[in-house]
Motif scaffolding. Structure first.
Motif, PDB file in Angstrom:
ATOM      1  N   TYR A 103      47.191  16.528 -55.343  1.00  0.00           N
ATOM      2  CA  TYR A 103      46.103  15.686 -55.812  1.00  0.00           C
ATOM      3  C   TYR A 103      46.300  15.409 -57.307  1.00  0.00           C
ATOM      4  CZ  TYR A 103      44.579  20.322 -57.266  1.00  0.00           C
ATOM      5  OH  TYR A 103      44.530  21.568 -57.809  1.00  0.00           O
ATOM      6  N   CYS A 104      45.617  14.396 -57.802  1.00  0.00           N
ATOM      7  CA  CYS A 104      45.733  14.006 -59.197  1.00  0.00           C
ATOM      8  C   CYS A 104      44.939  14.977 -60.068  1.00  0.00           C
ATOM      9  CB  CYS A 104      45.221  12.577 -59.392  1.00  0.00           C
ATOM     10  SG  CYS A 104      46.176  11.345 -58.496  1.00  0.00           S
ATOM     11  N   SER A 105      45.659  15.680 -60.944  1.00  0.00           N
ATOM     12  CA  SER A 105      45.024  16.687 -61.785  1.00  0.00           C
ATOM     13  C   SER A 105      45.390  16.520 -63.258  1.00  0.00           C
ATOM     14  CB  SER A 105      45.439  18.085 -61.327  1.00  0.00           C
ATOM     15  OG  SER A 105      46.841  18.260 -61.511  1.00  0.00           O
ATOM     16  N   GLY A 106      46.367  15.691 -63.531  1.00  0.00           N
ATOM     17  CA  GLY A 106      46.849  15.556 -64.904  1.00  0.00           C
ATOM     18  C   GLY A 106      47.864  16.602 -65.297  1.00  0.00           C
ATOM     19  N   GLN A 107      48.156  17.512 -64.389  1.00  0.00           N
ATOM     20  CA  GLN A 107      49.175  18.532 -64.663  1.00  0.00           C
ATOM     21  C   GLN A 107      50.503  18.047 -64.091  1.00  0.00           C
ATOM     22  OE1 GLN A 107      47.072  21.847 -62.733  1.00  0.00           O
ATOM     23  NE2 GLN A 107      46.888  22.773 -64.745  1.00  0.00           N
ATOM     24  N   LEU A 108      51.470  17.879 -64.961  1.00  0.00           N
ATOM     25  CA  LEU A 108      52.730  17.277 -64.571  1.00  0.00           C
ATOM     26  C   LEU A 108      53.853  18.300 -64.496  1.00  0.00           C
ATOM     27  CD1 LEU A 108      52.554  14.149 -66.913  1.00  0.00           C
ATOM     28  CD2 LEU A 108      51.668  14.386 -64.588  1.00  0.00           C
ATOM     29  N   LEU A 109      54.870  17.965 -63.706  1.00  0.00           N
ATOM     30  CA  LEU A 109      56.040  18.827 -63.633  1.00  0.00           C
ATOM     31  C   LEU A 109      56.922  18.686 -64.875  1.00  0.00           C
ATOM     32  CD1 LEU A 109      57.243  18.596 -59.920  1.00  0.00           C
ATOM     33  CD2 LEU A 109      56.016  20.445 -61.045  1.00  0.00           C
ATOM     34  N   GLY A 110      56.773  17.594 -65.585  1.00  0.00           N
ATOM     35  CA  GLY A 110      57.519  17.449 -66.829  1.00  0.00           C
ATOM     36  C   GLY A 110      58.794  16.649 -66.724  1.00  0.00           C
ATOM     37  N   TYR A 111      58.999  15.986 -65.582  1.00  0.00           N
ATOM     38  CA  TYR A 111      60.181  15.147 -65.421  1.00  0.00           C
ATOM     39  C   TYR A 111      59.809  13.698 -65.740  1.00  0.00           C
ATOM     40  CZ  TYR A 111      62.274  19.108 -62.994  1.00  0.00           C
ATOM     41  OH  TYR A 111      62.765  20.339 -62.679  1.00  0.00           O
ATOM     42  N   TRP A 112      60.696  13.021 -66.482  1.00  0.00           N
ATOM     43  CA  TRP A 112      60.450  11.640 -66.859  1.00  0.00           C
ATOM     44  C   TRP A 112      61.713  10.816 -66.650  1.00  0.00           C
ATOM     45  CZ3 TRP A 112      55.512  10.445 -68.115  1.00  0.00           C
ATOM     46  CH2 TRP A 112      54.682  11.498 -68.497  1.00  0.00           C
ATOM     47  N   GLY A 113      61.522   9.575 -66.268  1.00  0.00           N
ATOM     48  CA  GLY A 113      62.649   8.656 -66.209  1.00  0.00           C
ATOM     49  C   GLY A 113      62.852   8.005 -67.558  1.00  0.00           C
ATOM     50  N   GLN A 114      63.660   6.959 -67.558  1.00  0.00           N
ATOM     51  CA  GLN A 114      63.956   6.260 -68.812  1.00  0.00           C
ATOM     52  C   GLN A 114      62.872   5.254 -69.176  1.00  0.00           C
ATOM     53  OE1 GLN A 114      65.113   5.342 -65.916  1.00  0.00           O
ATOM     54  NE2 GLN A 114      64.771   3.127 -65.904  1.00  0.00           N
ATOM     55  N   GLY A 115      62.019   4.964 -68.210  1.00  0.00           N
ATOM     56  CA  GLY A 115      60.938   4.010 -68.450  1.00  0.00           C
ATOM     57  C   GLY A 115      61.400   2.579 -68.271  1.00  0.00           C
ATOM     58  N   THR A 116      60.435   1.688 -68.171  1.00  0.00           N
ATOM     59  CA  THR A 116      60.736   0.261 -68.066  1.00  0.00           C
ATOM     60  C   THR A 116      59.805  -0.493 -69.004  1.00  0.00           C
ATOM     61  OG1 THR A 116      61.044  -1.597 -66.528  1.00  0.00           O
ATOM     62  CG2 THR A 116      59.213  -0.093 -66.050  1.00  0.00           C
ATOM     63  N   GLN A 117      60.369  -1.389 -69.797  1.00  0.00           N
ATOM     64  CA  GLN A 117      59.611  -2.105 -70.818  1.00  0.00           C
ATOM     65  C   GLN A 117      58.841  -3.267 -70.209  1.00  0.00           C
ATOM     66  OE1 GLN A 117      59.392  -1.671 -74.403  1.00  0.00           O
ATOM     67  NE2 GLN A 117      57.765  -3.200 -74.121  1.00  0.00           N
ATOM     68  N   VAL A 118      57.552  -3.324 -70.519  1.00  0.00           N
ATOM     69  CA  VAL A 118      56.706  -4.448 -70.134  1.00  0.00           C
ATOM     70  C   VAL A 118      56.212  -5.103 -71.417  1.00  0.00           C
ATOM     71  CG1 VAL A 118      54.534  -5.147 -69.061  1.00  0.00           C
ATOM     72  CG2 VAL A 118      56.003  -3.458 -67.938  1.00  0.00           C
ATOM     73  N   THR A 119      56.475  -6.387 -71.541  1.00  0.00           N
ATOM     74  CA  THR A 119      56.035  -7.138 -72.712  1.00  0.00           C
ATOM     75  C   THR A 119      55.203  -8.328 -72.248  1.00  0.00           C
ATOM     76  OG1 THR A 119      58.032  -6.518 -73.944  1.00  0.00           O
ATOM     77  CG2 THR A 119      56.755  -8.371 -74.780  1.00  0.00           C
ATOM     78  N   VAL A 120      53.971  -8.379 -72.728  1.00  0.00           N
ATOM     79  CA  VAL A 120      53.066  -9.465 -72.355  1.00  0.00           C
ATOM     80  C   VAL A 120      52.853 -10.321 -73.598  1.00  0.00           C
ATOM     81  CG1 VAL A 120      50.855 -10.104 -71.348  1.00  0.00           C
ATOM     82  CG2 VAL A 120      51.958  -7.938 -70.701  1.00  0.00           C
ATOM     83  N   SER A 121      53.391 -11.521 -73.543  1.00  0.00           N
ATOM     84  CA  SER A 121      53.337 -12.388 -74.719  1.00  0.00           C
ATOM     85  C   SER A 121      53.522 -13.839 -74.307  1.00  0.00           C
ATOM     86  CB  SER A 121      54.431 -11.994 -75.713  1.00  0.00           C
ATOM     87  OG  SER A 121      54.470 -12.893 -76.806  1.00  0.00           O
TER      88      SER A 121
END
Length: 122
Positions: A103-121
């Motif tokens: 369930y959603c608790s805000g407690q994370l395992l600590g793994y992250w990807g590289q992310g993806t850039q979103v630009t709204v302009s």
């Protein structure tokens, strides 16, 4: 090894839409709640959305409620973030993350990807 790969970002005009994907590997996606976060330049990381593993219940940050939709396909080991009615303030790098629980608790395992850039302009 647990890996997360985000994709689908890009440049979009205000009012436009994007669909982000997070491809997960190295673990069984269906065993965990999953979340999307974002970090804008000069700002702290912000929780965007979360989806539980069991019931599929969702939670959203106040700034994106009614515009963004999180979903998951456990068979494809992928989590999605549909973003509509985008605003310039949505500009950020978006990351997916694995919650420690079903369930959603805000407690994370600590793994992250590289992310993806979103630009709204315009």
């Amino acid at each position: 090894q647990l890996q997360l790969v985000e994709s689908g970002g890009g440049l979009v005009q205000p009012g436009g839409s994007l669909r982000l994907s997070c491809a997960a590997s190295g673990f069984t996606l269906g065993d965990y709640a999953m979340a999307w976060f974002r970090r804008a330049p000069g700002k702290e990381r912000e929780g965007v959305a979360c989806i539980s593993s069991s019931t599929g219940s969702t939670m959203y940050g106040d700034s994106v409620k009614g515009r963004f939709t999180i979903s998951r396909d456990n068979a494809m080991n992928t989590v999605y973030l549909q973003m509509n009615s985008l605003k310039p303030e949505d500009t950020a790098v978006y990351y997916c993350a694995v919650e420690k629980n079903t369930y959603c608790s805000g407690q994370l395992l600590g793994y992250w990807g590289q992310g993806t850039q979103v630009t709204v302009s315009s």
